[in-house]
Design a protein around this motif. Structure first.
Motif, mmCIF file in Angstrom:
data_model
loop_
_atom_site.group_PDB
_atom_site.id
_atom_site.type_symbol
_atom_site.label_atom_id
_atom_site.label_comp_id
_atom_site.label_asym_id
_atom_site.label_seq_id
_atom_site.Cartn_x
_atom_site.Cartn_y
_atom_site.Cartn_z
ATOM 1 N N SER A 1 39.143 34.989 52.479
ATOM 2 C CA SER A 1 38.722 34.564 51.147
ATOM 3 C C SER A 1 38.771 33.038 51.055
ATOM 4 O O SER A 1 39.496 32.372 51.801
ATOM 5 C CB SER A 1 39.608 35.187 50.069
ATOM 6 N N VAL A 2 37.976 32.480 50.143
ATOM 7 C CA VAL A 2 37.896 31.029 50.039
ATOM 8 C C VAL A 2 38.075 30.580 48.599
ATOM 9 O O VAL A 2 37.754 31.300 47.650
ATOM 10 C CB VAL A 2 36.551 30.496 50.581
ATOM 11 N N GLU A 3 38.596 29.367 48.475
ATOM 12 C CA GLU A 3 38.655 28.671 47.191
ATOM 13 C C GLU A 3 37.916 27.357 47.369
ATOM 14 O O GLU A 3 38.098 26.670 48.379
ATOM 15 C CB GLU A 3 40.095 28.397 46.775
ATOM 16 N N LEU A 4 37.114 26.988 46.392
ATOM 17 C CA LEU A 4 36.363 25.730 46.446
ATOM 18 C C LEU A 4 36.557 24.993 45.128
ATOM 19 O O LEU A 4 36.364 25.565 44.047
ATOM 20 C CB LEU A 4 34.880 25.997 46.684
ATOM 21 N N TYR A 5 36.950 23.736 45.217
ATOM 22 C CA TYR A 5 37.187 22.930 44.024
ATOM 23 C C TYR A 5 36.429 21.613 44.124
ATOM 24 O O TYR A 5 36.336 21.018 45.207
ATOM 25 C CB TYR A 5 38.683 22.647 43.853
ATOM 26 N N ASP A 6 35.898 21.183 42.987
ATOM 27 C CA ASP A 6 35.281 19.869 42.879
ATOM 28 C C ASP A 6 36.328 18.929 42.293
ATOM 29 O O ASP A 6 36.576 18.926 41.081
ATOM 30 C CB ASP A 6 34.054 19.941 41.963
ATOM 31 N N LEU A 7 36.979 18.142 43.145
ATOM 32 C CA LEU A 7 38.088 17.310 42.700
ATOM 33 C C LEU A 7 37.636 16.184 41.774
ATOM 34 O O LEU A 7 38.452 15.639 41.022
ATOM 35 C CB LEU A 7 38.818 16.725 43.911
ATOM 36 N N LYS A 8 36.361 15.856 41.802
ATOM 37 C CA LYS A 8 35.877 14.786 40.925
ATOM 38 C C LYS A 8 35.903 15.219 39.469
ATOM 39 O O LYS A 8 36.232 14.436 38.571
ATOM 40 C CB LYS A 8 34.471 14.381 41.330
ATOM 41 N N THR A 9 35.579 16.478 39.223
ATOM 42 C CA THR A 9 35.536 16.981 37.845
ATOM 43 C C THR A 9 36.699 17.901 37.511
ATOM 44 O O THR A 9 36.917 18.220 36.351
ATOM 45 C CB THR A 9 34.221 17.740 37.606
ATOM 46 N N ASP A 10 37.457 18.302 38.525
ATOM 47 C CA ASP A 10 38.524 19.292 38.317
ATOM 48 C C ASP A 10 39.689 18.970 39.253
ATOM 49 O O ASP A 10 39.999 19.729 40.160
ATOM 50 C CB ASP A 10 37.979 20.700 38.584
ATOM 51 N N MET A 11 40.365 17.840 39.010
ATOM 52 C CA MET A 11 41.455 17.455 39.901
ATOM 53 C C MET A 11 42.655 18.385 39.765
ATOM 54 O O MET A 11 43.525 18.411 40.630
ATOM 55 C CB MET A 11 41.882 16.011 39.646
ATOM 56 N N ALA A 12 42.711 19.181 38.692
ATOM 57 C CA ALA A 12 43.797 20.149 38.522
ATOM 58 C C ALA A 12 43.523 21.459 39.250
ATOM 59 O O ALA A 12 44.349 22.370 39.210
ATOM 60 C CB ALA A 12 44.028 20.418 37.040
ATOM 61 N N GLU A 13 42.368 21.559 39.916
ATOM 62 C CA GLU A 13 41.998 22.759 40.690
ATOM 63 C C GLU A 13 42.154 24.020 39.849
ATOM 64 O O GLU A 13 42.777 25.002 40.247
ATOM 65 C CB GLU A 13 42.839 22.847 41.961
ATOM 66 N N SER A 14 41.546 23.993 38.698
ATOM 67 C CA SER A 14 41.665 25.110 37.757
ATOM 68 C C SER A 14 40.514 26.099 37.849
ATOM 69 O O SER A 14 40.609 27.210 37.325
ATOM 70 C CB SER A 14 41.743 24.566 36.320
#
Length: 502
Positions: free
Chosen positions: A448-461
């Protein structure tokens, strides 16, 4: 003079070993390493001194200049005012031994196969057991002597070297600092923490309930009431004083602020009367007092450099080995803590003061990682790089001159192990990549994978993997190619596991 100055800065009497000679081998090697012969007092050193000031378990926002209003760090903040403060600096791991090994070698922990915190001699930690889908991957217990450490690289170029404080990249004494390029080793062994922060620095530990107790002392001597952070500082200042006329490399690796949480009572009392910062999760007086003692250490080191007129010839690197311990602090504004690979577990403070270059506050948002420190130090010292050694690091020097780093595809992490329950939301086996502002985490258990856009979501929510399938496919391919090139070790399927056993 030296002892009275230290006692004034730290506020208590300290016993150092300055009245005892360092081992003869260290003196002889130091004499042989002088630049082309004798370097006279008052003469400008040909190479800059280097101090790496490493704090154990210091979270990203545990420092005033990184956003804390509860913890007080005026000396570290002043360092930032004359240095470059990195806002996207990463530790090579979420645990101490892997990050420390990568700092010393310039190699990714996965390439070294040092992927977990190293246990004490004779014991092997196994976090993944009957109730996990995978078995912990085997990992190296001693930093190989074949690696050319940053200390060895500097020593070859005329530096006298010292490791003062925590070591923890081995389980066997044959791999202690004195065998890895350091002329002086004070307080460094195979232990991951001190038994006590107060003399006699005695510890008692066992692997599990059915294992025998083992006892140890972090330092062999001291005074009643002596505080370890102060003592290590005094030893560091003594080393600087002794080597004022040589080029020196000081690796000051504090045991603080790792557990046990032991603070000086008079400092702790101040924070008990201070309003905590509940929003940021900075609320523990004893932990705050430990941070203040680390800050006082920085003040004492800088004070001695100024007294000896060495500040203009000394590079200072300040950082942490991983995120803050989740039971003592919050890594605000990020998700996670030491023991997992969300930003709070791996994003750390990093300040580099380079005399003549960082003469004002400077900020870099360029992503960097622990492995970069090795080539950066060599480059700043005007020494040739060793690309075959620090293969996973890049020199940060171009950033200080207003340029960009050479092309770097991405940052990578690989953790084929389990983190025990002592750490909130401890990691399970995974691989991870940061590519530009994207961060992908791949589970090695089920894919399974998690993908986060740290520019708009630095809290990885918000996991946006399902919305970016093409990007996920590309990042997974990059991860797989990197794993193959790095020769990482992988966990094995656990034949005893069943879903009902969890």
């Amino acid at each position: 003079m030296i002892q009275s100055n230290i006692e004034t800065t730290l506020g208590m009497p300290i016993r150092t070993r300055h009245d005892k000679p360092y081992p003869v081998i260290a003196l002889l090697s130091g004499m042989l390493m002088l630049w082309g012969g004798c370097v006279c007092k008052g003469q400008t050193l040909q190479k800059p001194n280097v101090i790496v000031f490493l704090v154990d378990d210091l979270g990203y926002s545990d420092v005033g200049c990184y956003g804390s209003s509860y913890y007080e760090t005026p000396h570290i903040d002043r360092l930032a005012a004359s240095g470059m403060r990195f806002t996207q600096a990463y530790a090579s791991s979420t645990l101490c031994s892997p990050t420390r090994a990568s700092l010393l070698t310039g190699k990714n922990p996965a390439r070294l196969h040092i992927t977990h915190a190293i246990p004490i001699q004779g014991y092997k930690r196994i976090e993944g057991g009957r109730g996990t889908p995978l078995k912990d991957a085997d990992y190296v217990m001693n930093l190989p002597l074949e690696e050319v450490t940053i200390a060895e690289a500097l020593k070859r170029n005329g530096y006298v070297t010292a490791s003062i404080g925590k070591w923890h990249v081995c389980r066997d004494p044959a791999y202690y600092p004195e065998y890895q390029g350091f002329d002086v080793n004070i307080g460094g062994n195979h232990r991951g923490h001190t038994g006590s922060y107060f003399y006699p620095y005695k510890g008692k530990w066992r692997m599990a309930a059915d294992f025998p107790w083992e006892e140890w002392h972090t330092l062999p001597d001291g005074r009643p009431g002596e505080y370890l952070t102060d003592r290590l500082t005094a030893e560091a200042v003594d080393f600087v004083e002794r080597n004022r006329d040589r080029s020196f490399f000081l690796y000051l690796s504090h045991y603080a602020v790792h557990t046990p949480i032991h603070a000086k009572k008079e400092v702790q009392a101040k924070y008990e009367q201070k309003e905590p910062d509940s929003l940021k999760g900075h609320v523990e007086p004893a932990y705050a007092a430990m941070i203040e003692s680390v800050d006082a250490s920085m003040g004492a080191i800088v004070g001695k450099l100024k007294e000896l007129e060495l500040m203009d010839n000394t590079i200072i690197v300040f950082t942490s080995d991983n995120g803050g311990f989740g039971k003592q602090t919050s890594n605000y504004p990020f998700r996670g803590n030491k023991g997992n690979f969300y930003e709070g577990g791996i994003r750390v403070p990093l300040i580099i003061r380079w005399p003549g270059v960082t003469d004002r506050p400077m900020i870099s948002e360029t992503p960097s990682i622990t492995t970069d420190l090795y080539p950066t130090i060599l480059d700043m010292a005007g020494l040739p790089l060793i690309p075959e050694q620090h293969v996973d690091g890049l020199s940060l020097k171009p950033i200080f001159n207003g340029g960009d780093l050479p092309s770097r595809e991405a940052l990578y992490w690989h953790f084929p192990n389990y983190v025990g329950p002592n750490h909130p939301n401890g990691s399970r086996p995974l691989s991870m990549i940061r590519y530009r502002d994207w961060k992908l985490i791949e589970s090695l258990e089920d894919g399974s994978v998690e993908l986060y856009d740290l520019k708009t979501d630095m809290a990885e929510s918000r996991n946006v993997a399902s919305e970016n399938k093409g990007l996920v496919k590309s990042l997974l391919a990059m991860l797989e190619a990197w794993r193959n090139e790095s020769g990482v070790q992988l966990p094995e399927v656990n034949p005893d596991y069943s879903a009902t056993s969890r």
